[in-house]
Design a protein around this motif. Structure first.
Motif, PDB file in Angstrom:
ATOM      1  N   GLU A  37       1.123  -1.299  -0.281  1.00  0.00           N
ATOM      2  CA  GLU A  37       0.127  -0.400   0.210  1.00  0.00           C
ATOM      3  C   GLU A  37       0.582   1.840   0.040  1.00  0.00           C
ATOM      4  O   GLU A  37       1.991   1.272   0.648  1.00  0.00           O
ATOM      5  N   THR A  41      -1.780  -2.728  -3.743  1.00  0.00           N
ATOM      6  CA  THR A  41      -1.940  -3.824  -4.760  1.00  0.00           C
ATOM      7  C   THR A  41      -2.837  -4.511  -4.471  1.00  0.00           C
ATOM      8  O   THR A  41      -2.958  -5.168  -3.195  1.00  0.00           O
ATOM      9  N   PRO A  85      -2.829  -9.102  -3.595  1.00  0.00           N
ATOM     10  CA  PRO A  85      -2.113  -9.930  -3.225  1.00  0.00           C
ATOM     11  C   PRO A  85      -0.769 -10.374  -4.393  1.00  0.00           C
ATOM     12  O   PRO A  85      -1.077 -11.180  -5.582  1.00  0.00           O
ATOM     13  N   SER A  87       3.160 -12.546   4.581  1.00  0.00           N
ATOM     14  CA  SER A  87       2.528 -13.914   4.637  1.00  0.00           C
ATOM     15  C   SER A  87       2.577 -14.829   3.924  1.00  0.00           C
ATOM     16  O   SER A  87       3.020 -13.831   3.529  1.00  0.00           O
ATOM     17  N   GLY A 114      -1.551 -17.326   4.433  1.00  0.00           N
ATOM     18  CA  GLY A 114      -1.404 -17.136   5.717  1.00  0.00           C
ATOM     19  C   GLY A 114      -2.434 -15.801   6.020  1.00  0.00           C
ATOM     20  O   GLY A 114      -2.230 -14.861   5.681  1.00  0.00           O
TER      21      GLY A 114
HETATM   22  P1  ADP Z   1      -5.910  -2.430   5.439  1.00  0.00           P
HETATM   23  O1  ADP Z   1      -6.633  -1.085   5.244  1.00  0.00           O
HETATM   24  O2  ADP Z   1      -6.601  -3.546   6.099  1.00  0.00           O
HETATM   25  O3  ADP Z   1      -4.538  -2.561   5.009  1.00  0.00           O
HETATM   26  P2  ADP Z   1      -6.181  -3.007   2.288  1.00  0.00           P
HETATM   27  O4  ADP Z   1      -7.022  -4.096   1.725  1.00  0.00           O
HETATM   28  O5  ADP Z   1      -6.697  -1.723   1.812  1.00  0.00           O
HETATM   29  O6  ADP Z   1      -6.207  -3.798   3.513  1.00  0.00           O
HETATM   30  O7  ADP Z   1      -4.488  -4.020   2.002  1.00  0.00           O
HETATM   31  C1  ADP Z   1      -4.034  -5.203   2.393  1.00  0.00           C
HETATM   32  C2  ADP Z   1      -3.094  -4.925   1.337  1.00  0.00           C
HETATM   33  O8  ADP Z   1      -2.451  -6.494   1.896  1.00  0.00           O
HETATM   34  C3  ADP Z   1      -3.319  -5.444   0.158  1.00  0.00           C
HETATM   35  O9  ADP Z   1      -2.200  -4.519  -1.300  1.00  0.00           O
HETATM   36  C4  ADP Z   1      -3.869  -6.553   0.196  1.00  0.00           C
HETATM   37  O10 ADP Z   1      -3.165  -7.515  -0.970  1.00  0.00           O
HETATM   38  C5  ADP Z   1      -2.403  -7.624   0.423  1.00  0.00           C
HETATM   39  N1  ADP Z   1      -3.216  -8.444   1.047  1.00  0.00           N
HETATM   40  C6  ADP Z   1      -4.226  -9.278   1.804  1.00  0.00           C
HETATM   41  N2  ADP Z   1      -4.225 -10.474   2.247  1.00  0.00           N
HETATM   42  C7  ADP Z   1      -2.717 -10.801   2.649  1.00  0.00           C
HETATM   43  C8  ADP Z   1      -2.132 -11.829   2.882  1.00  0.00           C
HETATM   44  N3  ADP Z   1      -2.860 -13.154   3.485  1.00  0.00           N
HETATM   45  N4  ADP Z   1      -1.186 -12.599   2.859  1.00  0.00           N
HETATM   46  C9  ADP Z   1      -0.061 -10.222   2.732  1.00  0.00           C
HETATM   47  N5  ADP Z   1      -1.130 -10.008   1.865  1.00  0.00           N
HETATM   48  C10 ADP Z   1      -2.034  -9.445   1.877  1.00  0.00           C
END
Ligand code: ADP
Ligand code: MG
Ligand code: ZN
Length: 504
Positions: A24, A177, A179, A224, A234
């Motif tokens: 992010e 992005t 994942p 993760s 994860g």
């Molecule tokens: P938050 O506002 O809670 O940070 P977002 O959806 O804005 O949630 O951002 C989460 C970020 O982490 C996004 O880039 C998403 O693709 C990524 N993401 C979501 N789940 C996982 C995961 N299990 N492991 C690693 N990255 C993840």
């Protein structure tokens, strides 16, 4: 406070687990005014001098959307190959923090202005990796707290905090992005390459200077691990506000080793935010992560929806500049250099200066040579970036022109550059003031040549005996006597002529 964290070696971690990453990135736009009011965004002003009822959250104040902010968001979205929403709204993200006087951040939630895109990024070896973009949305920055009286500058241990709302309401674009899977051991490298490419895109679009060290661009690294071959992700940790390219890579790497240690000893990862520490390269626990529900997002009632007309979006698309990867690929071919050389140029921040120097009339090879050699060294020594050096691309081009014309040799050119950097004036002024000019006029060189021959009879004999290579020593002596100003090729000719020897 020191905490030790169990780690598994990077290699072992990757042998058992596949990393999944999410990045992010927040970019502060370079608009003149804030996102929802007319306050200036100029840096360096007195604290709280750039505020008004809107960005201070006074009752009854009504926000108005900054049109340039929206246009910048559309430009970023298009450059990232996103779809642009036909209609979207702002949303209130409710939480309390002293640097946010409204008690909510105006953001976008389920209706981002741009979504479903991708950015191709280049790894060190020149290979390309596609990073999918989930969305890019508009929001506003918060104010700035300064915690006073503690040892660390953090809130813990501070006696009081100061608040500056000049930053409150500055437009931000958050780019998230999807994942990132399948990067394997290159995940940290992909993270760094992505943030770098994104920074280049933002700069090329001219929407922000995206200086990470100034907080104009910051990255949260979500990471993760899942057992190798698994498909279910994860639990992630989210390392907040990482503010250099190197730190992005290190934070991802550290988290891979930490997660692996927790998981392989049978533990569970908790979803939390973490802080990255530059000095140790490690992360420590922040706060347990809120769920989206906790923020009670709801559509912002005081702002009209944003509905970018399709014709306008297409106009913006047509006016996008050449994007950095395309440009680099083109220049690499034009200049006939390798991906590694191009990478070195990028790392040095030399691409724009080199291009500008070529545009000012220099040939590509010379422009590269000066910026990546003498000037890079100089910037390194003074701890500045190339664009902060006291020499312009036009001046570098002028120096190369003097070399091409034969007025300067490389050694003299270096002295000219040194003079310009030291503030002695333009290249021509330095040439005049320092009296730097290649001497190729035979009468001026003749005496020095005669003296060199007379002073080195042994060498002169060798040359007479046919050992032409020995002439180098005499050329050296003449160069020294003329303080580097002699035309070396002409000097050699004169020496051989005097000694009655021919070159081959
Ligand atoms: P938050 O506002 O809670 O940070 P977002 O959806 O804005 O949630 O951002 C989460 C970020 O982490 C996004 O880039 C998403 O693709 C990524 N993401 C979501 N789940 C996982 C995961 N299990 N492991 C690693 N990255 C993840
Ligand atoms: Mg987040
Ligand atoms: Zn304001």
């Amino acid at each position: 406070m020191t905490t030790t964290t169990d780690l598994v070696s990077y290699e072992d971690a990757l042998a058992s687990y596949d990393p999944v990453m999410g990045l992010e990135v927040h970019v502060e736009l370079g608009t003149k005014t804030k996102m929802f009011c007319g306050c200036s965004t100029e840096l360096g002003a007195e604290p709280n001098s750039q505020t008004c009822p809107v960005c201070l959250g006074m009752p009854g104040a009504l926000p108005v959307v900054n049109a340039t902010g929206v246009e910048s968001a559309v430009r970023i979205g298009l450059a990232l190959n996103c779809s642009i929403a036909e209609w979207c709204r702002f949303a209130r993200k409710n939480y309390f923090y002293p640097d946010m006087p409204k008690n909510f951040q105006t953001s976008q939630y389920d209706e981002p202005i741009a979504f479903d895109g991708y950015l191709d990024v280049q790894l060190e070896d020149g290979e390309t990796f596609r990073v999918e973009i989930e969305r890019a949305h508009m929001e506003e920055d918060t104010g700035k707290s300064t915690h006073v009286g503690g040892a660390t500058g953090r809130i813990h241990g501070a006696s009081h905090s100061l608040l500056d709302y000049n930053r409150a309401g500055i437009p931000l674009i958050e780019i998230v992005t999807k994942p990132i899977v399948g990067a394997g051991e290159r995940a940290p490298e992909v993270a760094k390459a992505y943030v770098r490419e994104l920074r280049e895109v933002i700069r090329a679009l001219g929407v922000s200077e995206a200086r990470m060290e100034m907080g104009q661009m910051r990255c949260d690294v979500n990471l993760s691990l899942m057992p190798k071959g698994a498909e279910k992700f994860g639990t992630r940790s989210e390392t907040k506000n990482v503010n250099s390219l190197r730190s992005v890579e290190r934070a991802a790497r550290f988290e891979i080793m930490r997660h692996a240690a927790v998981l392989s000893s049978g533990g569970t990862i908790i979803q939390e935010t973490r802080h990255f520490h530059e000095d140790t390269g490690s992360t420590t626990s922040g706060r347990v992560k809120e769920e989206a529900e906790d923020y009670r997002y709801f559509p912002e009632p005081d702002l009209v929806p944003v509905a970018p007309a399709r014709e306008w979006v297409e106009e913006i698309r047509a006016a996008l500049p050449e994007l950095p990867l395309v440009r680099r690929t083109r220049l690499l071919a034009d200049w006939g250099i390798s991906a590694t050389e191009m990478q070195a140029i990028l790392n040095a921040g030399a691409l724009d200066p080199i291009v500008a120097t070529i545009e000012a009339g220099a040939d590509a090879a010379s422009a590269r040579k000066w910026w990546m050699g003498e000037l890079a060294r100089s910037a390194n020594e003074s701890g500045t970036s190339l664009d902060e050096l006291a020499i312009t691309p036009q001046q570098v081009a002028r120096v190369t022109e003097l070399v091409t014309k034969g007025d300067l040799n490389d050694k003299l050119a270096r002295q000219v550059i040194e003079g310009v950097l030291a503030g002695e004036g333009t290249p021509d002024e330095v040439v005049d003031k320092r009296g730097l000019k290649v001497v190729s006029d035979d009468s001026a060189l003749g005496t020095a040549v005669d003296e060199a021959i007379a002073g080195n009879p042994g060498i002169a004999d060798k040359i007479r005996g046919g050992k032409v290579a020995a002439a180098g020593a005499l050329v050296g002596a003449v160069m020294k006597a003329t303080r580097g100003q002699a035309d070396a090729a002409r000097v050699k000719e004169l020496i051989l002529e005097r000694l009655g020897v021919s070159e081959s």
